[in-house]
Design an enzyme around this catalytic site. Structure first.
Site, PDB file in Angstrom:
ATOM      1  CG  ASP A   1      -1.854  -1.196   1.244  1.00  0.00           C
ATOM      2  OD1 ASP A   1      -2.217  -1.683   0.167  1.00  0.00           O
ATOM      3  OD2 ASP A   1      -2.173  -1.658   2.352  1.00  0.00           O
ATOM      4  CD  GLU A   2       4.755  -0.374  -0.263  1.00  0.00           C
ATOM      5  OE1 GLU A   2       3.917  -0.669  -1.137  1.00  0.00           O
ATOM      6  OE2 GLU A   2       5.421  -1.219   0.350  1.00  0.00           O
TER       7      GLU A   2
ATOM      8  CE  LYS B   1       2.855  -2.115  -4.405  1.00  0.00           C
ATOM      9  NZ  LYS B   1       2.401  -1.984  -3.018  1.00  0.00           N
TER      10      LYS B   1
ATOM     11  N   GLY C   1      -3.944  -4.447  -4.149  1.00  0.00           N
ATOM     12  CA  GLY C   1      -4.987  -3.477  -4.460  1.00  0.00           C
ATOM     13  C   GLY C   1      -4.318  -2.182  -4.842  1.00  0.00           C
ATOM     14  CG  HIS C   2      -1.633  -1.703  -7.350  1.00  0.00           C
ATOM     15  ND1 HIS C   2      -0.639  -2.051  -8.209  1.00  0.00           N
ATOM     16  CD2 HIS C   2      -1.294  -2.247  -6.162  1.00  0.00           C
ATOM     17  CE1 HIS C   2       0.265  -2.786  -7.566  1.00  0.00           C
ATOM     18  NE2 HIS C   2      -0.126  -2.919  -6.328  1.00  0.00           N
ATOM     19  CB  THR C   3      -6.198   3.287  -5.250  1.00  0.00           C
ATOM     20  OG1 THR C   3      -6.468   2.315  -4.252  1.00  0.00           O
ATOM     21  CG2 THR C   3      -7.438   4.122  -5.474  1.00  0.00           C
TER      22      THR C   3
ATOM     23  CB  THR D   1      -6.201 -10.252   1.198  1.00  0.00           C
ATOM     24  OG1 THR D   1      -5.609 -11.308   0.435  1.00  0.00           O
ATOM     25  CG2 THR D   1      -5.153  -9.180   1.475  1.00  0.00           C
TER      26      THR D   1
ATOM     27  CD  GLN E   1       1.240  -8.767  -2.623  1.00  0.00           C
ATOM     28  OE1 GLN E   1       1.984  -9.369  -3.365  1.00  0.00           O
ATOM     29  NE2 GLN E   1      -0.031  -8.597  -2.919  1.00  0.00           N
TER      30      GLN E   1
ATOM     31  NE  ARG F   1      -7.593  -6.706   6.087  1.00  0.00           N
ATOM     32  CZ  ARG F   1      -6.615  -7.598   6.091  1.00  0.00           C
ATOM     33  NH1 ARG F   1      -6.395  -8.353   7.160  1.00  0.00           N
ATOM     34  NH2 ARG F   1      -5.831  -7.752   5.040  1.00  0.00           N
TER      35      ARG F   1
ATOM     36  NE  ARG G   1      -4.295   0.311   3.057  1.00  0.00           N
ATOM     37  CZ  ARG G   1      -4.478   1.021   1.947  1.00  0.00           C
ATOM     38  NH1 ARG G   1      -4.167   2.303   1.915  1.00  0.00           N
ATOM     39  NH2 ARG G   1      -4.967   0.453   0.863  1.00  0.00           N
TER      40      ARG G   1
ATOM     41  CG  LEU H   1       5.506  15.637   1.827  1.00  0.00           C
ATOM     42  CD1 LEU H   1       6.531  14.849   2.633  1.00  0.00           C
ATOM     43  CD2 LEU H   1       6.220  16.656   0.943  1.00  0.00           C
TER      44      LEU H   1
HETATM   45  P1  IMO Z   1      -0.641  -4.094  -2.370  1.00  0.00           P
HETATM   46  O1  IMO Z   1      -0.184  -4.620  -3.703  1.00  0.00           O
HETATM   47  C1  IMO Z   1      -1.036  -4.486   1.912  1.00  0.00           C
HETATM   48  C2  IMO Z   1      -0.864  -8.521   3.602  1.00  0.00           C
HETATM   49  C3  IMO Z   1      -2.141  -8.972   4.271  1.00  0.00           C
HETATM   50  C4  IMO Z   1      -1.592  -9.911   5.330  1.00  0.00           C
HETATM   51  C5  IMO Z   1      -0.427 -10.580   4.615  1.00  0.00           C
HETATM   52  C6  IMO Z   1      -0.746 -11.922   4.001  1.00  0.00           C
HETATM   53  O2  IMO Z   1      -1.934  -3.401  -2.363  1.00  0.00           O
HETATM   54  O3  IMO Z   1       0.452  -3.294  -1.727  1.00  0.00           O
HETATM   55  P2  IMO Z   1      -2.131 -12.703   1.886  1.00  0.00           P
HETATM   56  O4  IMO Z   1      -3.573 -12.480   1.519  1.00  0.00           O
HETATM   57  O5  IMO Z   1      -1.167 -12.168   0.879  1.00  0.00           O
HETATM   58  O6  IMO Z   1      -1.842 -14.109   2.259  1.00  0.00           O
HETATM   59  O7  IMO Z   1      -1.938 -11.847   3.236  1.00  0.00           O
HETATM   60  O8  IMO Z   1      -0.032  -9.682   3.573  1.00  0.00           O
HETATM   61  N1  IMO Z   1      -1.018  -8.059   2.208  1.00  0.00           N
HETATM   62  C7  IMO Z   1      -1.035  -6.767   1.851  1.00  0.00           C
HETATM   63  N2  IMO Z   1      -1.014  -5.638   2.586  1.00  0.00           N
HETATM   64  N3  IMO Z   1      -1.067  -4.384   0.572  1.00  0.00           N
HETATM   65  C8  IMO Z   1      -1.038  -5.496  -0.189  1.00  0.00           C
HETATM   66  O9  IMO Z   1      -0.900  -5.446  -1.517  1.00  0.00           O
HETATM   67  C9  IMO Z   1      -1.082  -6.766   0.442  1.00  0.00           C
HETATM   68  N4  IMO Z   1      -1.118  -8.034   0.008  1.00  0.00           N
HETATM   69  C10 IMO Z   1      -1.059  -8.818   1.100  1.00  0.00           C
HETATM   70  O10 IMO Z   1      -2.833  -7.892   4.830  1.00  0.00           O
HETATM   71  O11 IMO Z   1      -1.066  -9.154   6.392  1.00  0.00           O
HETATM   72 MG    MG Z   2      -3.123  -2.946  -0.822  1.00  0.00          MG
END
Ligand code: IMO
Ligand code: MG
Length: 423
Positions: free
Chosen positions: A8-9, A11, A35-37, A125, A221, A300, A302, A329
């Site tokens: 969720d950075e 990206k 999840g990419h918004t 998730t 991720q 959920r 964060r 920022l």
């Molecule tokens: P994006 O691409 C944030 C977290 C889940 C959980 C752990 C394992 O949007 O950055 P999983 O369903 O992969 O087995 O869950 O990883 N998680 C993420 N957290 N952004 C994501 O993707 C995530 N994909 C998995 O919350 O802690």
């Molecule tokens: Mg995400």
């Protein structure tokens, strides 16, 4: 382009911007857990599987072999994009080596999480990611895309696998059996629809690179969720860090010229596991509201906290990043004073490196360094020099902790709010 934190950075915003100057965009790992918004005009669009570059004409999007492909989610997305006028056809290619997520994976994901004690729950998730990658590693229960698109092969494997899964689920969880024929009927329709997108994507990428095309790899991720190098066991089940690019795409490491890391100006995490800079007070709440920090995939809230220089610098070392982009920022504009975590302490002793043991990370207390806030809206800044001095100082401190140049900063979610640093 790879996330440097726990996902969720932001990206999506960076990829969306960069895609305009690339010919090919590749997802190399993860699945519908991502999840990419992306924000296009007034519309916020959440994408899980389709690479964000799909919004750009002339960009070829590739779902690589390292992806856990959920056909149901894929076609929901393709249909949602179609409804907004974004056509998906020849601009998407899917690896015949990718693994297919099926209903028993999601069932197992929820059954196994439910059976764990509160402190052991990963907080997945629920998208079936862990079970799908387990089947990949254990081989005999896997269905890859090349199996999936051959009706006879898919049907035979599915019936055998569902029978084995049913026995396991009944024994472990007392679960009702799944009906393989019903799964086959629903998923064979997806398979038929999927077939035209399928090809040997490593071969496609090798040819594209040989022809001088520019290829962007889009991480899902983040580095701290990487199954090998992240905060195990509270991680995802794939190599979501930079080390996953080659394995998940078939493109050799030496072909990759630049590693760009993306981090938020603060830290968020969703799911279980330690987060040393987490703020459970009003400050954390303010960050959550200002940053709209609610999951794109699960909705959920964060967990929010100060920028963690210890964890992020670890990610930077692991991935050999050449440059970093900082997102969000503007979210920090309200605070008089900001804190940055510059290290961890356990029982009064400073840690020398990022810990591998989750119990040590759980005990780690952040060493916080206060910095002055800028107390002014930065979302309207249109170039780097317009940023308040305190904001520039904040970025400079992050840069010195990470040891790599920050090349861009986002002051809001719009395309125009990503500001590049003058060189
Ligand atoms: P994006 O691409 C944030 C977290 C889940 C959980 C752990 C394992 O949007 O950055 P999983 O369903 O992969 O087995 O869950 O990883 N998680 C993420 N957290 N952004 C994501 O993707 C995530 N994909 C998995 O919350 O802690
Ligand atoms: Mg995400």
């Amino acid at each position: 382009m790879v996330g440097l934190q726990w996902g969720d950075e932001g990206k999506g915003q960076v990829v969306d911007y960069l895609s305009a100057s690339f010919d090919v965009l590749v997802r190399y790992g993860g699945g519908a857990n991502a999840g990419h918004t992306v924000t296009v005009g007034d519309t916020r669009l959440g994408l899980h599987l389709v690479p964000s570059g799909i919004l750009h004409e002339n960009v070829l999007c590739v779902i690589g072999n390292g992806v856990a492909l959920d056909p149901e989610v894929l076609f929901e997305e393709i249909d949602a994009l179609g409804a907004r006028g974004v056509a998906v056809g020849d601009n998407l290619r899917i690896s015949d080596r990718a693994h297919v997520v099926l209903p028993y994976h999601k069932l197992e994901d929820s059954l196994s999480e439910a059976a764990l004690g509160q402190s052991a729950k990963i907080g997945t998730t629920g998208r079936g990611i862990g079970p799908c990658y387990s089947d990949k590693a254990s081989r005999s229960n896997a269905i890859r895309v090349h199996h999936f698109i051959k009706p006879e092969v898919f049907r035979r494997r599915l019936i055998e696998i569902v029978e084995r899964k049913n026995r396991i689920f009944a024994a472990l969880y007392g679960a009702d059996p799944l009906d393989a024929e019903a799964i086959y009927r629903k998923f064979s329709a997806y398979a038929e629809r999927l077939a035209p997108f399928v090809c040997d994507t490593p071969d496609l990428l090798h040819r594209a690179i040989a022809a001088g095309k520019h290829v962007l790899f889009e991480g899902a991720q983040g580095s701290l969720l990487d199954v090998d190098h992240g905060t195990f066991p509270f991680v995802t089940s794939s190599n979501s860090g930079a080390c996953g690019v080659s394995a998940g795409s078939g493109v050799p490491a030496q072909a990759i010229r630049t590693f760009l890391g993306v981090a938020k100006a603060y830290t968020t995490r969703v799911g279980g596991g330690a987060m040393p800079t987490e703020l459970t007070d009003g400050i954390g709440q303010t960050i959550r509201e200002r940053g709209r920090e609610y999951g794109t995939t699960t909705g959920r809230p964060r967990r929010c906290g100060w920028f963690d220089g210890m964890a992020t610098a670890y990610s930077v070392r692991l991935g050999g990043f050449n440059a970093v982009s900082i997102v969000g920022l503007n979210v920090l504009s309200e605070f008089e004073t900001l804190n940055i975590c510059v290290g961890y302490e356990v029982n009064g002793r400073k840690l020398e490196h990022f810990p591998s043991d989750p119990e040590v990370l759980e005990q780690a207390r952040p060493i916080l360094e206060p910095l002055r806030g800028w107390k002014q809206d930065v979302s309207g800044c249109s170039c780097w020099p317009e940023l308040p001095t305190a904001a520039q100082e904040y970025l400079a401190r992050i840069e010195s902790l990470l040891g790599v140049p920050i090349i861009a900063v986002a002051v809001g979610p719009q395309r125009s709010q990503l500001l590049f640093r003058p060189s």
